[in-house]
Design a protein around this motif. Structure first.
Motif, PDB file in Angstrom:
ATOM      1  N   THR A  61      30.791  42.926  17.993  1.00 42.32           N
ATOM      2  CA  THR A  61      32.147  43.139  17.462  1.00 42.32           C
ATOM      3  C   THR A  61      32.470  44.637  17.433  1.00 42.32           C
ATOM      4  OG1 THR A  61      31.988  41.144  16.128  1.00 42.32           O
ATOM      5  CG2 THR A  61      33.651  42.751  15.450  1.00 42.32           C
ATOM      6  N   ASN A  62      31.507  45.423  16.981  1.00 41.84           N
ATOM      7  CA  ASN A  62      31.690  46.885  16.939  1.00 41.84           C
ATOM      8  C   ASN A  62      32.022  47.423  18.337  1.00 41.84           C
ATOM      9  OD1 ASN A  62      31.453  49.597  15.860  1.00 41.84           O
ATOM     10  ND2 ASN A  62      29.395  49.678  16.712  1.00 41.84           N
ATOM     11  N   ILE A  63      31.273  46.965  19.324  1.00 43.92           N
ATOM     12  CA  ILE A  63      31.482  47.446  20.701  1.00 43.92           C
ATOM     13  C   ILE A  63      32.836  46.988  21.244  1.00 43.92           C
ATOM     14  CG2 ILE A  63      30.601  47.249  23.087  1.00 43.92           C
ATOM     15  CD1 ILE A  63      29.044  49.112  20.954  1.00 43.92           C
ATOM     16  N   ARG A  64      33.205  45.730  20.940  1.00 40.68           N
ATOM     17  CA  ARG A  64      34.519  45.241  21.397  1.00 40.68           C
ATOM     18  C   ARG A  64      35.645  46.062  20.786  1.00 40.68           C
ATOM     19  NH1 ARG A  64      32.143  39.830  20.920  1.00 40.68           N
ATOM     20  NH2 ARG A  64      31.689  39.200  23.060  1.00 40.68           N
ATOM     21  N   ARG A  65      35.513  46.437  19.529  1.00 42.57           N
ATOM     22  CA  ARG A  65      36.564  47.241  18.875  1.00 42.57           C
ATOM     23  C   ARG A  65      36.657  48.628  19.519  1.00 42.57           C
ATOM     24  NH1 ARG A  65      35.623  45.755  12.451  1.00 42.57           N
ATOM     25  NH2 ARG A  65      36.076  43.537  12.709  1.00 42.57           N
ATOM     26  N   ILE A  66      35.509  49.237  19.740  1.00 44.42           N
ATOM     27  CA  ILE A  66      35.523  50.558  20.375  1.00 44.42           C
ATOM     28  C   ILE A  66      36.127  50.435  21.776  1.00 44.42           C
ATOM     29  CG2 ILE A  66      34.055  52.437  21.243  1.00 44.42           C
ATOM     30  CD1 ILE A  66      32.097  51.823  18.931  1.00 44.42           C
ATOM     31  N   GLY A  67      35.744  49.375  22.475  1.00 46.64           N
ATOM     32  CA  GLY A  67      36.257  49.151  23.830  1.00 46.64           C
ATOM     33  C   GLY A  67      37.772  48.954  23.831  1.00 46.64           C
ATOM     34  N   PHE A  68      38.267  48.275  22.808  1.00 48.25           N
ATOM     35  CA  PHE A  68      39.707  48.016  22.711  1.00 48.25           C
ATOM     36  C   PHE A  68      40.481  49.333  22.542  1.00 48.25           C
ATOM     37  CE2 PHE A  68      43.400  46.989  19.932  1.00 48.25           C
ATOM     38  CZ  PHE A  68      44.110  46.198  20.827  1.00 48.25           C
ATOM     39  N   VAL A  69      40.007  50.174  21.636  1.00 49.22           N
ATOM     40  CA  VAL A  69      40.691  51.457  21.417  1.00 49.22           C
ATOM     41  C   VAL A  69      40.580  52.337  22.663  1.00 49.22           C
ATOM     42  CG1 VAL A  69      40.769  53.558  20.012  1.00 49.22           C
ATOM     43  CG2 VAL A  69      40.333  51.348  18.917  1.00 49.22           C
ATOM     44  N   ALA A  70      39.398  52.321  23.282  1.00 51.02           N
ATOM     45  CA  ALA A  70      39.195  53.130  24.502  1.00 51.02           C
ATOM     46  C   ALA A  70      40.174  52.687  25.587  1.00 51.02           C
ATOM     47  CB  ALA A  70      37.754  52.992  24.984  1.00 51.02           C
ATOM     48  N   LYS A  71      40.388  51.402  25.688  1.00 49.78           N
ATOM     49  CA  LYS A  71      41.312  50.885  26.697  1.00 49.78           C
ATOM     50  C   LYS A  71      42.745  51.358  26.417  1.00 49.78           C
ATOM     51  CE  LYS A  71      43.192  46.563  28.388  1.00 49.78           C
ATOM     52  NZ  LYS A  71      43.037  45.105  28.418  1.00 49.78           N
ATOM     53  N   LEU A  72      43.163  51.253  25.158  1.00 48.82           N
ATOM     54  CA  LEU A  72      44.535  51.660  24.806  1.00 48.82           C
ATOM     55  C   LEU A  72      44.777  53.121  25.157  1.00 48.82           C
ATOM     56  CD1 LEU A  72      45.137  50.031  21.290  1.00 48.82           C
ATOM     57  CD2 LEU A  72      45.641  49.113  23.556  1.00 48.82           C
ATOM     58  N   LEU A  73      43.814  53.956  24.799  1.00 49.70           N
ATOM     59  CA  LEU A  73      44.001  55.393  25.040  1.00 49.70           C
ATOM     60  C   LEU A  73      43.909  55.716  26.526  1.00 49.70           C
ATOM     61  CD1 LEU A  73      41.857  56.782  22.092  1.00 49.70           C
ATOM     62  CD2 LEU A  73      44.336  57.009  22.332  1.00 49.70           C
ATOM     63  N   SER A  74      42.864  55.215  27.173  1.00 54.44           N
ATOM     64  CA  SER A  74      42.611  55.660  28.550  1.00 54.44           C
ATOM     65  C   SER A  74      43.693  55.154  29.504  1.00 54.44           C
ATOM     66  CB  SER A  74      41.205  55.290  29.015  1.00 54.44           C
ATOM     67  OG  SER A  74      41.005  53.911  28.989  1.00 54.44           O
ATOM     68  N   ARG A  75      44.280  53.989  29.210  1.00 60.57           N
ATOM     69  CA  ARG A  75      45.349  53.512  30.100  1.00 60.57           C
ATOM     70  C   ARG A  75      46.608  54.344  29.949  1.00 60.57           C
ATOM     71  NH1 ARG A  75      46.864  47.591  27.553  1.00 60.57           N
ATOM     72  NH2 ARG A  75      48.165  48.333  25.859  1.00 60.57           N
ATOM     73  N   ASN A  76      46.675  55.118  28.865  1.00 58.48           N
ATOM     74  CA  ASN A  76      47.793  56.051  28.689  1.00 58.48           C
ATOM     75  C   ASN A  76      47.435  57.475  29.083  1.00 58.48           C
ATOM     76  OD1 ASN A  76      50.234  54.631  27.587  1.00 58.48           O
ATOM     77  ND2 ASN A  76      48.639  53.800  26.263  1.00 58.48           N
ATOM     78  N   GLY A  77      46.349  57.605  29.818  1.00 56.67           N
ATOM     79  CA  GLY A  77      46.016  58.902  30.390  1.00 56.67           C
ATOM     80  C   GLY A  77      45.140  59.793  29.523  1.00 56.67           C
ATOM     81  N   ILE A  78      44.667  59.260  28.386  1.00 58.08           N
ATOM     82  CA  ILE A  78      43.815  60.083  27.510  1.00 58.08           C
ATOM     83  C   ILE A  78      42.343  59.798  27.818  1.00 58.08           C
ATOM     84  CG2 ILE A  78      43.237  60.708  25.119  1.00 58.08           C
ATOM     85  CD1 ILE A  78      46.202  61.089  25.672  1.00 58.08           C
ATOM     86  N   PRO A  79      41.578  60.813  28.203  1.00 54.26           N
ATOM     87  CA  PRO A  79      40.145  60.623  28.370  1.00 54.26           C
ATOM     88  C   PRO A  79      39.485  60.253  27.031  1.00 54.26           C
ATOM     89  CG  PRO A  79      40.856  62.599  29.522  1.00 54.26           C
ATOM     90  CD  PRO A  79      42.017  62.138  28.686  1.00 54.26           C
ATOM     91  N   VAL A  80      38.624  59.252  27.078  1.00 54.14           N
ATOM     92  CA  VAL A  80      37.923  58.778  25.881  1.00 54.14           C
ATOM     93  C   VAL A  80      36.428  58.884  26.120  1.00 54.14           C
ATOM     94  CG1 VAL A  80      37.503  56.772  24.399  1.00 54.14           C
ATOM     95  CG2 VAL A  80      39.791  57.157  25.345  1.00 54.14           C
TER      96      VAL A  80
END
Ligand SMILES: Nc1ncnc2c1ncn2[C@@H]1O[C@H](COP(=O)(O)OP(=O)(O)OP(=O)(O)O)[C@@H](O)[C@H]1O
Ligand SMILES: [Mg+2]
Length: 185
Positions: A61-80
């Motif tokens: 669950t922890n990894i899925r949450r981190i992955g979710f936030v990483a996806k939101l940011l990186s798809r908007n051009g922010i390196p995570v």
């Protein structure tokens, strides 16, 4: 420097060097004027994942949450940059699939002997004595990546050398690009 969105996903045992390298690469991005966000397991567990434990289910669950936030940011051009143990291959691969292009898995390796000697947080001693249960690498599984984009051998390399290796990968693959000299004139 110009940049694309990407997710640099560190995985490896406690004390392997995830936080150290995440911070070094983040500093280099900062010096280059590139926006970035670091999601460190220790920090995430005090807010986004507060209350989660260390069962397989909670770790996933922890990894899925981190992955979710990483996806939101990186798809908007922010390196995570993420720095969590991420011990299970299946959920790492699930995140890889969700993020798609721009997911860069970095396996930070160190021999268990080395980690016990480093014992950065004093946790190995406790885990070996049985005072901490389900400690990754001692009494809980760690599934090595099979196809990591970058493998860092911290038994052989110093931290600056490892950080350079990661930076060079980002440059070679065009995730960060030096602006043409003309643009600065
Ligand atoms: N090549 C290397 N890269 C990164 N760290 C290294 C390297 N060689 C030695 N080290 C040392 O290893 C230690 C790594 O500690 P660090 O806190 O970064 O681990 P971590 O993977 O984030 O652990 P945790 O999962 O417990 O948070 C540091 O003391 C660092 O100086
Ligand atoms: Mg750490």
């Amino acid at each position: 420097m110009a940049h694309k969105g990407f997710t640099l996903w560190f995985t490896g045992l406690s004390g392997a060097g995830k936080t150290t390298l995440a911070d070094l690469v983040a500093d280099k991005l900062a010096q280059s004027g590139v926006p970035r966000e670091v999601l460190d397991g220790d920090v995430v567990r005090t807010n986004l994942s507060k209350g989660l434990g260390f069962s397989k289910e909670d770790r996933d669950t922890n990894i899925r949450r981190i992955g979710f936030v990483a996806k939101l940011l990186s798809r908007n051009g922010i390196p995570v940059i993420t720095a969590a143990i991420s011990p299970y291959r299946e959920v790492r691969d699930e995140v890889r699939k969700n993020i798609g292009k721009g997911f860069i898995e970095v396996y930070v390796k160190a021999k268990l002997d080395t980690l016990v000697k480093r014992d950065v947080k004093g946790l190995y001693e406790k885990a070996i004595k049985g005072e901490i249960k389900a400690f990754t690498g001692v009494s809980d599984p760690y599934e090595e990546p099979l196809n990591a984009e970058i493998v860092i051998d911290t038994d052989a390399e110093g931290e600056l050398q490892s950080a350079d290796k990661i930076w060079n990968y980002l440059v070679e693959k065009g995730f960060v690009v030096a602006e043409p000299a003309l643009a600065r004139a």
